[in-house]
Design a protein around this motif. Sequence first.
Motif, mmCIF file in Angstrom:
data_model
loop_
_atom_site.group_PDB
_atom_site.id
_atom_site.type_symbol
_atom_site.label_atom_id
_atom_site.label_comp_id
_atom_site.label_asym_id
_atom_site.label_seq_id
_atom_site.Cartn_x
_atom_site.Cartn_y
_atom_site.Cartn_z
ATOM 1 N N ARG A 1 0.832 -1.210 0.000
ATOM 2 C CA ARG A 1 0.000 0.000 0.000
ATOM 3 C C ARG A 1 0.869 1.264 0.000
ATOM 4 N N ASP A 2 1.983 1.177 -0.692
ATOM 5 C CA ASP A 2 2.923 2.302 -0.813
ATOM 6 C C ASP A 2 2.861 2.804 -2.257
ATOM 7 N N PRO A 3 2.101 3.886 -2.514
ATOM 8 C CA PRO A 3 1.912 4.360 -3.890
ATOM 9 C C PRO A 3 3.221 4.661 -4.626
ATOM 10 N N GLU A 4 4.189 5.238 -3.939
ATOM 11 C CA GLU A 4 5.475 5.562 -4.581
ATOM 12 C C GLU A 4 6.196 4.293 -5.033
ATOM 13 N N LYS A 5 6.209 3.296 -4.182
ATOM 14 C CA LYS A 5 6.871 2.022 -4.515
ATOM 15 C C LYS A 5 6.158 1.339 -5.681
ATOM 16 N N VAL A 6 4.843 1.284 -5.607
ATOM 17 C CA VAL A 6 4.069 0.626 -6.671
ATOM 18 C C VAL A 6 4.300 1.320 -8.006
ATOM 19 N N ALA A 7 4.298 2.645 -8.005
ATOM 20 C CA ALA A 7 4.427 3.414 -9.254
ATOM 21 C C ALA A 7 5.756 3.165 -9.969
ATOM 22 N N LEU A 8 6.785 2.747 -9.251
ATOM 23 C CA LEU A 8 8.087 2.505 -9.880
ATOM 24 C C LEU A 8 8.076 1.313 -10.834
ATOM 25 N N ALA A 9 7.060 0.489 -10.776
ATOM 26 C CA ALA A 9 6.952 -0.656 -11.674
ATOM 27 C C ALA A 9 6.377 -0.279 -13.045
ATOM 28 N N TYR A 10 5.989 0.998 -13.206
ATOM 29 C CA TYR A 10 5.338 1.463 -14.426
ATOM 30 C C TYR A 10 6.229 2.457 -15.160
ATOM 31 N N THR A 11 6.100 2.501 -16.472
ATOM 32 C CA THR A 11 6.863 3.485 -17.231
ATOM 33 C C THR A 11 6.424 4.883 -16.816
ATOM 34 N N LYS A 12 7.271 5.852 -17.048
ATOM 35 C CA LYS A 12 6.950 7.229 -16.661
ATOM 36 C C LYS A 12 5.702 7.746 -17.352
ATOM 37 N N ASP A 13 5.395 7.192 -18.539
ATOM 38 C CA ASP A 13 4.204 7.615 -19.288
ATOM 39 C C ASP A 13 3.143 6.509 -19.364
ATOM 40 N N SER A 14 3.156 5.606 -18.390
ATOM 41 C CA SER A 14 2.246 4.468 -18.370
ATOM 42 C C SER A 14 0.789 4.929 -18.510
ATOM 43 N N GLU A 15 0.008 4.128 -19.232
ATOM 44 C CA GLU A 15 -1.419 4.391 -19.421
ATOM 45 C C GLU A 15 -2.219 3.374 -18.622
ATOM 46 N N VAL B 1 -11.789 5.250 -14.590
ATOM 47 C CA VAL B 1 -10.751 6.262 -14.409
ATOM 48 C C VAL B 1 -9.618 5.981 -15.399
ATOM 49 N N PHE B 2 -9.201 7.026 -16.106
ATOM 50 C CA PHE B 2 -8.110 6.909 -17.071
ATOM 51 C C PHE B 2 -6.944 7.745 -16.571
ATOM 52 N N LEU B 3 -5.772 7.133 -16.473
ATOM 53 C CA LEU B 3 -4.589 7.797 -15.935
ATOM 54 C C LEU B 3 -3.452 7.727 -16.931
ATOM 55 N N LYS B 4 -2.533 8.689 -16.821
ATOM 56 C CA LYS B 4 -1.323 8.659 -17.644
ATOM 57 C C LYS B 4 -0.161 9.153 -16.794
ATOM 58 N N GLY B 5 0.833 8.304 -16.649
ATOM 59 C CA GLY B 5 2.068 8.677 -15.972
ATOM 60 C C GLY B 5 2.089 8.374 -14.489
ATOM 61 N N ARG B 6 3.302 8.288 -13.968
ATOM 62 C CA ARG B 6 3.508 7.918 -12.569
ATOM 63 C C ARG B 6 2.879 8.891 -11.580
ATOM 64 N N GLU B 7 2.923 10.191 -11.870
ATOM 65 C CA GLU B 7 2.346 11.151 -10.924
ATOM 66 C C GLU B 7 0.858 10.890 -10.723
ATOM 67 N N GLU B 8 0.144 10.638 -11.803
ATOM 68 C CA GLU B 8 -1.284 10.347 -11.693
ATOM 69 C C GLU B 8 -1.514 9.014 -10.996
ATOM 70 N N ILE B 9 -0.640 8.034 -11.236
ATOM 71 C CA ILE B 9 -0.753 6.736 -10.572
ATOM 72 C C ILE B 9 -0.587 6.899 -9.063
ATOM 73 N N VAL B 10 0.421 7.646 -8.643
ATOM 74 C CA VAL B 10 0.651 7.873 -7.212
ATOM 75 C C VAL B 10 -0.544 8.573 -6.583
ATOM 76 N N GLU B 11 -1.050 9.604 -7.244
ATOM 77 C CA GLU B 11 -2.212 10.333 -6.725
ATOM 78 C C GLU B 11 -3.426 9.409 -6.600
#
Length: 139
Positions: free
Chosen positions: A30-44, A50-60
């Motif tokens: 349940r660590d958003p920062e850790k989880v987001a590192l498994a995705y490309t910086k521009d991951s879709e 909900v539609f997201l693009k990129g690590r910042e949106e994934i973390v949020e």
Amino acid sequence: MTEARPPVPPFTTETAQRKVQLAEDAWNTRDPEKVALAYTKDSEWRNRDVFLKGREEIVEFLTGKWERELGYRLRKELWACDGNRIAVRFEYEYHDADGQWFRAYGNENWEFAANGLMRKRYASINDLPIRPDERRIAV
């Protein structure tokens, strides 16, 4: 230095099962920062509606998710793999702030970059209210 997240494609059944287990383990932190590192910086992503693009949106997104979905525990299972794609089925349990428990079921389709980072994640999910004595996933 290039980011890499082994195992990398093309996946075998064994390497895909390892990738699925690594994803389950990461999400259960349940660590958003850790989880987001498994995705490309521009991951879709598509997560329900909900539609997201990129690590910042994934973390949020994940930060809000785990603020609402308390006691979250997830299990994933490999469904199929081919080349740089993996399909999984999953279920997770959580409760809301009022103490109501839920079990969520779904399927995800994943596509990976050559370095093993996930570049696309499409999730379809259904929630079902459950009683505490109906829980199946131990903490």
